[in-house]
Design a protein around this motif. Structure first.
Motif, PDB file in Angstrom:
ATOM      1  N   THR B 579       0.805  -1.214   0.000  1.00  0.00           N
ATOM      2  CA  THR B 579       0.000   0.000   0.000  1.00  0.00           C
ATOM      3  C   THR B 579       0.841   1.268   0.000  1.00  0.00           C
ATOM      4  N   THR B 700      -8.518   4.753  -4.755  1.00  0.00           N
ATOM      5  CA  THR B 700      -8.460   3.401  -4.226  1.00  0.00           C
ATOM      6  C   THR B 700      -7.022   3.100  -3.862  1.00  0.00           C
ATOM      7  N   PRO B 702      -3.889   1.081  -3.505  1.00  0.00           N
ATOM      8  CA  PRO B 702      -3.436  -0.194  -4.069  1.00  0.00           C
ATOM      9  C   PRO B 702      -3.078  -1.153  -2.936  1.00  0.00           C
ATOM     10  N   ASN B 705      -7.218  -2.067  -1.615  1.00  0.00           N
ATOM     11  CA  ASN B 705      -8.461  -1.744  -2.330  1.00  0.00           C
ATOM     12  C   ASN B 705      -9.433  -0.943  -1.488  1.00  0.00           C
TER      13      ASN B 705
END
Lengths: 195, 719
Positions: B579, B700, B702, B705
């Motif tokens: 993330t 969003t 990564p 999600n």
């Protein structure tokens, strides 16, 4: 022509003037109060005398101070219902209290002679040492057999017996002057009452 | 004497003279003055016995204990309870407005139905429930055709919603977004709690502890206890966040980092800790974490992304190591819309210090037992991403539900990009269970107003941020509800019955009784003598005895410090690496938007109460224009001066504001308050400023999600 006019004017002026003067006095002192106030009677007959003399009650039994020092004022149904939850005797108002008010859960709309306006902070607890009946705050009903007539100002809806600010001020000034050490907290500054 | 003109005038003159010797004129003047004091529209004081009723606040999720002061049975003021661990005598501006909100003109006075012309007309409760039943029956059996949006993070009512939806064949029970959602992505079971009271070094990333994050009033009390007047502080507070908000101002140190970059700084600190030889052998993924952090989060990289000097990062790492009981709080500065990266990165520091489930550390808290048959586990409800769902529906990727049930939430105002929410709601049958006429209620087809928390029985389970599991009740302190409202729990049970869905209870009161009875499954105690943090530090509380319901329904606060399960912690190396934010600069929208939240501005579902309007400074709002804040360097870079009109433009929306120069905002950032710009509500709250949720933009994240919007960016230009 001129003389005649002058001659009659002396007698002809005084009398109508006096008549007008007296009529205004009568109107002002007697007529206006009659017009201004409507007379009302309390919703129920109530005798303080009986409660005190026959049943040995004291003022505090109904007009008590709460634990926080605030004054409970007139007793509500719950208080009256401690004794009068069913008619004691056959007086029509006794029956009326039980049937019309107590059982229906409606508080008796007693007329209060002495409500202070909401812009005044008034604590009964601070004034309990005074004899309010003789000091002119209240009508003295404590030992009466009937409640006085309630005069309501038709214009303002105030009770005629509501204390005026000058009555409060007079007492505050006198008492504070008589015993300044004891009543240092009773001067006439605005914020003492209007807080 | 003849009646002629002369004698008549003389008579009149006599009358006038006579009148002067009567009290008529003076009395008339006096009585006229008194008459003006008795106009019927002048508010009257209520007389009667004064009393206090102990209850719990439901205006925001913090769950503070309130004492409602009553005069003659009528609520007149709300005060913080001294015997309640989450308030300890304190109160926030919103809680202080609780009694005023009871009488607010924005309240919905009874059930209403939307007419063809768009207006709302009153109907009876019987008609309203029949209508709701009919609309739900149409959707029964269709998959996910009924969706619930609840703004109540910690009430048992969510169990009723999810069980009812389950009975209808739907899985769409959502909470409004908050820190809980992100936490649930990191921690699969239970809640995260923070033991502020026992910590001596508190490093908060984003989380505005002292104003709008978690158990704000309790946090303030912990801060106050650690900073006694005239003595040395017993705990040091450091705040890492975009603006010098209340927490940044009160903390011993404020470090400005753009929203969304807090996690980078956290890993920059981790770099120093790992270089200094710290390990976390209890975590399975320690080596992966160590390699990832040391390779990527070098002082130079961290400085480039956050702007924080390497010495400062090293100094923070040194202070953390020097502390006895360091506690690191993850979060976003608006307590919503943060990503998993920032959360997991800050949380991982706690694991390096091995202070999970230890005194002064982070705590894993159990969920209280579920009592409604068929309800989903609270952890599953918390983990559902409403914003991602709404975006999916608006884009046509997810099929639009037939009915939306919105409870104590205002999604058409308080979701990021509210126009997207409007698109997702458009065409579906919208039912609002709101107390107030908010933006969502204004669009709703059916309004089923719920009473305020002062008029109803309800509960609060472990608020997010609390250091211990807890339970308390909200109870009606007013004899009669003011308007024709009905507790939503009762409406749901009655409609479920009409739909032949057995939820197992006749009334919401019974559900709460069952909840209280189920508390005995956990080791709990009443916080009369020993506070939960004292118990955690070793003081023995007396086990809760006696009739639980009797005690809790009279205001007792039930707490538990029982550990739910042995926690196998991970540092989250996988999720952190997946993330991690991209290091590319965004030149289209070059300025970071640091939204600000405060209980002065109401809460997610309550507009600024009239009671709080005087708290707003003249550099927060003037007329209907509100202010955004920036530091003088940023203002100069864009040719702006104080009081200039400015336009903030994001990828999806824009708003107009005036400029306030405030050096407590980081470089290249613009700070803007949330909660302004209401279009429904009452005249006190309507049309004040603009809605920053319109400018917040969802992306969003990564790897997770997850829908993220706390790190939105904008263009700014003189308007």
């Amino acid at each position: 022509m001129e003389e005649k006019k002058g001659g009659t004017s002396a007698g002809g002026v005084v009398l109508p003037f006096l008549l007008g003067f007296v009529a205004a006095l009568a109107f002002g002192w007697w007529g206006v109060p009659q017009l201004l106030y409507s007379k009302k009677t309390q919703p129920l007959v109530f005798t303080h005398q009986n409660h005190i003399e026959l049943y040995g009650m004291s003022c505090d039994d109904c007009h008590s101070f709460r634990r926080d020092g605030s004054f409970s004022g007139l007793p509500g149904n719950a208080k009256c219902g401690e004794c009068h939850s069913f008619p004691l005797g056959d007086h029509p108002d006794e029956i009326k209290f039980v049937e019309e008010y107590y059982e229906k859960g409606i508080e008796v709309p007693w007329l209060v002679y002495q409500y202070q306006p909401d812009n005044v902070f008034f604590s009964h607890a601070a004034h309990r040492e005074y004899d309010c009946a003789t000091a002119g705050c209240h009508p003295d009903v404590g030992s009466s057999n009937e409640l006085p007539v309630y005069y309501e100002n038709r214009l303002t809806k105030y009770s005629r017996d509501t204390m005026k600010m000058k009555d409060c001020e007079r007492c505050h000034a006198t008492v504070a002057a008589q015993e300044p050490e004891r009543f240092a907290g009773a001067p006439n500054a605005c914020q003492i009452c209007h807080k | 004497m003849a009646l002629n003109r002369r004698s008549f005038l003389t008579f009149a003159a006599g009358g006038v003279a006579g009148t002067l010797f009567t009290p008529v004129i003076w009395k008339s003047i006096d009585d006229t003055a008194i008459w003006t004091q008795n106009w019927p529209w002048i508010p009257r004081l209520e007389y009667g016995p004064r009393a206090y009723a102990a209850t719990t606040c439901k205006l925001c999720p913090a769950g503070c204990g309130l004492n409602i002061r009553t005069a003659g049975g009528r609520p007149v003021a709300a005060e913080g309870r001294t015997d309640h661990p989450l308030s300890q005598g304190g109160i926030c501006p919103l809680g202080a407005a609780a009694v005023q909100l009871l009488y607010a003109p924005a309240r919905i006075k009874g059930p209403m139905q939307k007419q063809a012309d768009g207006t709302h007309q009153p109907i009876s409760w019987d008609q309203a429930e029949a209508l709701l039943k009919e609309k739900l029956a149409e959707q029964k059996g269709k998959k996910d055709a009924v969706v619930c949006v609840s703004g109540d993070e910690n009430g048992t009512i969510n169990e009723l919603f999810s069980a009812l939806l389950g009975g209808l064949g739907s899985d769409g029970c959502f909470l409004m977004p908050g820190e809980q959602l992100v936490a649930s992505k990191v921690l699969r079971e239970g809640n995260i709690g923070y033991d502020f009271e026992n910590a001596d070094f508190i490093l908060a990333f984003g989380a505005d502890l002292l104003d709008s994050w978690g158990t704000a009033v309790r946090n303030k009390k912990a801060y106050g206890a650690a900073h006694p007047v005239g003595e040395d502080a017993s705990a040091e507070y450091v705040y890492v966040g975009p603006t010098q908000n209340v927490t940044g101002g009160a903390a011993d140190q404020w470090i400005s980092v753009a929203p969304g970059m807090e996690g980078v700084l956290a890993l920059g600190i981790a770099y120093h800790l790992l270089q200094g030889g710290m390990t976390a052998p209890q975590a399975h993924d320690f080596f992966a974490y160590r390699n990832f952090v040391i390779n990527r989060y070098t002082p130079e990289y961290v400085e480039r992304l956050t702007g924080v000097a390497p010495e400062q990062v090293a100094e923070l790492a040194r202070k953390l190591r020097a502390a006895d009981k360091p506690l690191v709080i993850p979060g976003s500065s608006i307590a919503q819309g943060g990503g998993v990266f920032n959360f997991a990165a800050a949380l991982s520091l706690n694991m390096l210090f091995d202070n999970v489930n230890s005194v002064g550390g982070i705590q894993v808290l159990p969920d209280l037992p579920k009592v409604v048959e068929g309800a989903k586990a609270p952890a599953l409800v918390r983990a559902k991403d409403l914003v991602a769902y709404v975006q999916g529906v608006a884009e046509g990727k997810v099929s639009k539900p037939g009915v939306y049930l919105v409870y104590e939430a205002n999604p058409l105002f308080a979701l990021p990009q509210p126009d997207v929410a409007a698109k997702a709601f458009d065409g579906a049958y919208l039912v609002s269970f709101s107390t107030f006429y908010d933006e969502t209620a204004a669009q709703a087809d059916l309004l089923l107003p719920t009473p305020t928390f002062i008029e109803r029985l309800d509960d609060v389970q472990t608020p997010y941020g609390s250091g211990f599991a807890s339970y308390s009740l909200t109870r009606p302190v007013i004899r009669q509800p003011i308007f024709d409202t009905k507790p939503t729990g009762d409406v749901l049970l009655s409609v479920a019955k009409a739909l032949d869905i057995d939820l197992g209870y006749d009334s919401f009161d019974k559900v709460l009784e069952a909840k209280v009875a189920a508390l005995s499954e956990l080791e709990g105690f009443f916080t009369d003598k020993v506070q939960p943090w004292e118990a955690r530090a070793g003081k023995a509380p007396a086990a809760a005895s006696g009739n639980l319901w009797r005690n809790i329904s009279r205001g007792s606060f039930w707490a538990s410090i029982q550990e739910p399960f042995p926690t196998a912690m991970q540092l989250g190396s996988t999720i952190i690496s997946q993330t991690a934010p991209p290091d590319a600069e965004d030149w289209t929208f070059p300025v970071s938007l640091a939204a600000m939240d405060s209980r002065t501005y109401g809460s997610r579902h309550i507009a600024i109460p009239p009671f709080c309007l005087p708290l707003l400074g003249e550099q927060e709002i003037q007329g209907d224009v509100f202010y955004v804040w920036m530091n003088s360097a940023t203002a100069r870079a864009y040719g702006l001066q104080a009081e200039d009109k400015v336009k903030l433009t994001g990828p999806n929306g824009s708003c107009l504001a005036k400029v306030r120069i405030f050096e407590g905002v980081g470089r290249n950032m613009v700070a803007a308050p949330l909660g302004f710009g209401h279009t429904a509500w009452d005249k006190f709250s309507r049309n004040k400023g603009d809605n920053i949720y319109k400018v917040l933009t969802v992306r969003t994240e990564p790897g997770s999600n997850l829908a993220v919007w706390a790190d939105s960016r904008v263009r700014i230009a003189k308007a």
